[in-house]
Design a protein around this motif. Structure first.
Motif, PDB file in Angstrom:
ATOM      1  N   LEU A  76      -8.072  -4.989  12.334  1.00 31.45           N
ATOM      2  CA  LEU A  76      -8.356  -4.993  10.903  1.00 31.45           C
ATOM      3  C   LEU A  76      -9.127  -3.756  10.472  1.00 31.45           C
ATOM      4  N   ALA A  77     -10.144  -3.391  11.206  1.00 28.80           N
ATOM      5  CA  ALA A  77     -10.946  -2.217  10.835  1.00 28.80           C
ATOM      6  C   ALA A  77     -10.089  -0.952  10.831  1.00 28.80           C
ATOM      7  N   ALA A  78      -9.191  -0.843  11.824  1.00 26.62           N
ATOM      8  CA  ALA A  78      -8.322   0.335  11.895  1.00 26.62           C
ATOM      9  C   ALA A  78      -7.293   0.337  10.773  1.00 26.62           C
ATOM     10  N   VAL A  79      -6.803  -0.861  10.389  1.00 24.22           N
ATOM     11  CA  VAL A  79      -5.882  -0.949   9.257  1.00 24.22           C
ATOM     12  C   VAL A  79      -6.570  -0.462   7.992  1.00 24.22           C
ATOM     13  N   ALA A  80      -7.783  -0.948   7.737  1.00 26.81           N
ATOM     14  CA  ALA A  80      -8.521  -0.526   6.550  1.00 26.81           C
ATOM     15  C   ALA A  80      -8.801   0.974   6.579  1.00 26.81           C
ATOM     16  N   ALA A  81      -9.136   1.496   7.742  1.00 22.84           N
ATOM     17  CA  ALA A  81      -9.423   2.931   7.858  1.00 22.84           C
ATOM     18  C   ALA A  81      -8.180   3.771   7.589  1.00 22.84           C
ATOM     19  N   SER A  82      -6.994   3.253   7.948  1.00 23.21           N
ATOM     20  CA  SER A  82      -5.765   4.015   7.731  1.00 23.21           C
ATOM     21  C   SER A  82      -5.489   4.220   6.247  1.00 23.21           C
ATOM     22  N   GLY A 110      -9.341  -4.039   0.469  1.00 26.32           N
ATOM     23  CA  GLY A 110      -9.728  -4.902   1.581  1.00 26.32           C
ATOM     24  C   GLY A 110      -8.839  -6.112   1.752  1.00 26.32           C
ATOM     25  N   ASP A 111      -8.446  -6.742   0.645  1.00 26.91           N
ATOM     26  CA  ASP A 111      -7.587  -7.932   0.751  1.00 26.91           C
ATOM     27  C   ASP A 111      -6.217  -7.571   1.330  1.00 26.91           C
ATOM     28  N   ASP A 112      -5.665  -6.434   0.894  1.00 25.61           N
ATOM     29  CA  ASP A 112      -4.371  -6.013   1.438  1.00 25.61           C
ATOM     30  C   ASP A 112      -4.480  -5.707   2.928  1.00 25.61           C
ATOM     31  N   ALA A 113      -5.554  -5.025   3.315  1.00 24.12           N
ATOM     32  CA  ALA A 113      -5.752  -4.715   4.727  1.00 24.12           C
ATOM     33  C   ALA A 113      -5.838  -5.997   5.551  1.00 24.12           C
ATOM     34  N   ALA A 114      -6.571  -6.989   5.042  1.00 24.08           N
ATOM     35  CA  ALA A 114      -6.714  -8.257   5.755  1.00 24.08           C
ATOM     36  C   ALA A 114      -5.375  -8.976   5.865  1.00 24.08           C
ATOM     37  N   ALA A 115      -4.565  -8.913   4.797  1.00 22.22           N
ATOM     38  CA  ALA A 115      -3.260  -9.577   4.829  1.00 22.22           C
ATOM     39  C   ALA A 115      -2.334  -8.920   5.845  1.00 22.22           C
ATOM     40  N   PHE A 116      -2.301  -7.595   5.869  1.00 21.33           N
ATOM     41  CA  PHE A 116      -1.463  -6.892   6.842  1.00 21.33           C
ATOM     42  C   PHE A 116      -1.896  -7.241   8.269  1.00 21.33           C
ATOM     43  N   ALA A 117      -3.200  -7.196   8.521  1.00 22.04           N
ATOM     44  CA  ALA A 117      -3.696  -7.453   9.873  1.00 22.04           C
ATOM     45  C   ALA A 117      -3.424  -8.893  10.302  1.00 22.04           C
ATOM     46  N   ALA A 118      -3.572  -9.834   9.368  1.00 25.87           N
ATOM     47  CA  ALA A 118      -3.364 -11.246   9.695  1.00 25.87           C
ATOM     48  C   ALA A 118      -1.904 -11.541  10.011  1.00 25.87           C
ATOM     49  N   ALA A 119      -0.987 -10.747   9.466  1.00 29.11           N
ATOM     50  CA  ALA A 119       0.443 -11.003   9.669  1.00 29.11           C
ATOM     51  C   ALA A 119       0.948 -10.497  11.011  1.00 29.11           C
ATOM     52  N   VAL A 120       0.168  -9.651  11.675  1.00 27.50           N
ATOM     53  CA  VAL A 120       0.602  -9.066  12.947  1.00 27.50           C
ATOM     54  C   VAL A 120      -0.433  -9.398  14.016  1.00 27.50           C
ATOM     55  N   PRO A 121      -0.164 -10.385  14.866  1.00 29.70           N
ATOM     56  CA  PRO A 121      -1.133 -10.756  15.898  1.00 29.70           C
ATOM     57  C   PRO A 121      -1.543  -9.551  16.740  1.00 29.70           C
ATOM     58  N   PHE A 143       0.850  -1.189   0.000  1.00 35.14           N
ATOM     59  CA  PHE A 143       0.000   0.000   0.000  1.00 35.14           C
ATOM     60  C   PHE A 143       0.883   1.236   0.000  1.00 35.14           C
ATOM     61  N   SER A 144       0.481   2.237  -0.782  1.00 32.92           N
ATOM     62  CA  SER A 144       1.189   3.510  -0.868  1.00 32.92           C
ATOM     63  C   SER A 144       0.233   4.633  -0.514  1.00 32.92           C
ATOM     64  N   TRP A 145       0.685   5.512   0.385  1.00 35.88           N
ATOM     65  CA  TRP A 145      -0.146   6.659   0.748  1.00 35.88           C
ATOM     66  C   TRP A 145       0.047   7.824  -0.226  1.00 35.88           C
ATOM     67  N   ALA A 146       0.905   7.668  -1.228  1.00 36.61           N
ATOM     68  CA  ALA A 146       1.080   8.705  -2.239  1.00 36.61           C
ATOM     69  C   ALA A 146       0.296   8.401  -3.506  1.00 36.61           C
ATOM     70  N   MET A 147      -0.062   7.134  -3.710  1.00 40.28           N
ATOM     71  CA  MET A 147      -0.755   6.757  -4.929  1.00 40.28           C
ATOM     72  C   MET A 147      -2.192   7.268  -4.935  1.00 40.28           C
ATOM     73  N   HIS A 148      -2.635   7.783  -6.087  1.00 45.86           N
ATOM     74  CA  HIS A 148      -4.008   8.220  -6.259  1.00 45.86           C
ATOM     75  C   HIS A 148      -4.838   7.097  -6.869  1.00 45.86           C
ATOM     76  N   ASP A 149      -6.128   7.121  -6.602  1.00 40.67           N
ATOM     77  CA  ASP A 149      -6.994   6.105  -7.202  1.00 40.67           C
ATOM     78  C   ASP A 149      -8.338   6.714  -7.559  1.00 40.67           C
ATOM     79  N   ARG A 150      -9.040   6.033  -8.441  1.00 40.01           N
ATOM     80  CA  ARG A 150     -10.358   6.504  -8.871  1.00 40.01           C
ATOM     81  C   ARG A 150     -11.200   5.299  -9.279  1.00 40.01           C
ATOM     82  N   PHE A 151     -12.391   5.199  -8.719  1.00 42.59           N
ATOM     83  CA  PHE A 151     -13.326   4.152  -9.111  1.00 42.59           C
ATOM     84  C   PHE A 151     -14.154   4.617 -10.299  1.00 42.59           C
ATOM     85  N   VAL A 152     -14.474   3.673 -11.151  1.00 40.97           N
ATOM     86  CA  VAL A 152     -15.377   3.896 -12.281  1.00 40.97           C
ATOM     87  C   VAL A 152     -16.538   2.931 -12.099  1.00 40.97           C
TER      88      VAL A 152
END
Length: 408
Positions: free
Chosen positions: A302-308, A287-298, A247-256
């Protein structure tokens, strides 16, 4: 109907993400675009597709099969004079991402930061000696530290959370030719280590990670970006992805959303059906990336990871660090407001000759009662790889490293 996430990359001399979004939106395609400011000519496109290779489109408020993936790729290439790489679409019948295909680039060089201990070495000192032997195998005679290519030298503040043994830190410092700060860090009920480097130098992990180091979570801040990357384990079978999350906090995204207008703003129109929006954000979001990050750190939230992921820059990274349960001092080091030595219990390992590093490693192993059992070296990862050498890693993930390389 089962929908999958399919990722692609558009590469052109110039690209306007809004124009690409409008093009997809007019065709009713449900998609997500990702790019870095200043390098919009490298544009990631994620779309929905079914098992028959048809693109997901917004039809009467539901996601329905549309054109074939190949037709969509051809249309994008023609409309924007771009090269289009897309999963499942291979030029002239060739598997574009198959490293074993004729003419394809071979896999990245193999090797690890260590090797198995010498035969008969069944104590901690033997293990450390094995580390040093493996580390120096690629070097010149006389114990020279193996060289790395110029691109491996990078200016950043890096914190790695790893299960790696503390005894490997002196060897990492010698291989990287720079200070490595290490400290113990409990996550949940599991002990982990924090490895820290700052300033210009070779990156942690550039020589590979041993199997006992996984999962490896890297947090990094430089002048242009803030990123998190997870390596959950060594590669599985040949041709299978490593399961990398980035995940990058500099990358921009746009949904279509394919509803005739929302694509140009990235915000759902009031008329965008909830079913389309929900499916797009579930399969094309982070969501999948957030779940992977959260699962790797006991103990991670998860909700806070996704919100970040929804918060900007430094604020988002600080929220991510907190969501993982890491101390605020990690954020202070990453943002350059504190030195690595200020971390609780920090020990700084300067670069030494390999024999001295091996002795320091042995001392740590003996003092901690380490077991003289060493896993086989894992295949090293190469961060900024080319698309041809990427193997089974998703094209969208490859783009993120291509873009980082282009911005340096």
């Amino acid at each position: 109907m089962t929908w999958n996430r399919t990722e692609g990359v558009l590469v052109a001399p110039t690209l306007d993400p809004q124009a690409v979004a409008a093009h997809l939106d007019a065709a009713g395609v449900v998609a997500r675009l990702e790019w870095y400011p200043g390098t919009e000519h490298l544009l990631s496109v994620s779309i929905l597709s079914d098992d028959a290779g048809r693109v997901g489109t917004n039809r009467d408020g539901q996601v329905a099969p549309g054109p074939a993936l190949a037709d969509l790729a051809d249309g994008l290439g023609t409309a924007f004079d771009a090269d289009v790489l897309m999963e499942g679409v291979y030029p002239e019948g060739q598997h574009a991402l198959d490293p074993d295909a004729p003419g394809a680039a071979g896999p990245a060089g193999e090797g690890g930061s260590g090797a198995a201990g010498a035969a008969g070495s069944d104590d901690a000192a033997g293990v450390a000696a094995g580390d040093a032997a493996g580390a120096g195998a690629a070097g010149a005679a006389g114990g020279a530290i193996p060289g790395v290519v110029e691109d491996d030298v990078y200016d950043a503040r890096t914190v790695v959370l790893t299960a790696m043994s503390m005894r490997q830190a002196p060897l990492q410092a010698s291989l990287l030719r720079r200070d490595v700060t290490v400290t113990e860090q409990a996550v949940g009920a599991q002990p982990r280590r924090l490895l820290v480097t700052t300033g210009a130098g070779r990156e942690l992990g550039v020589h590979g990670w041993d199997a006992d180091a996984y999962p490896v979570l890297r947090l990094q801040v430089d002048d242009e970006d803030r990123t998190a990357m997870l390596l959950p384990g060594p590669e599985a079978a040949a041709g299978e992805p490593e399961g990398v999350a980035v995940f990058s906090w500099a990358m921009h995204d746009r949904f279509v959303y394919g509803d005739g207008g929302a694509g140009t703003s990235g915000v759902p129109a009031p008329t965008t059906p909830q079913a389309v929006r929900a499916l797009a954000e579930e399969l094309l979001g982070d969501g999948d990336d957030a779940a992977a990050f959260a699962a790797a750190v006991p103990g991670a939230d998860l909700a806070a990871v996704a919100a970040s992921f929804t918060r900007p820059g430094a604020e988002g990274l600080a929220a991510f660090v907190a969501a993982l349960g890491l101390p605020p001092a990690v954020t202070e080091v990453l943002e350059g407001r504190a030195e690595p030595g200020s971390l609780p219990g920090a020990v700084v390992h300067p670069p030494e000759r390999l024999d001295r590093a091996a002795a320091a490693s042995a001392k740590i192993a003996l003092s901690s009662g380490a077991q003289a059992v060493r896993a086989a070296p894992a295949t090293p990862w190469v961060g900024r790889a080319s698309v041809a050498a990427a193997g089974g890693v998703a094209v969208g993930l490859v783009l993120r490293w291509l873009v980082r390389r282009a911005r340096r």
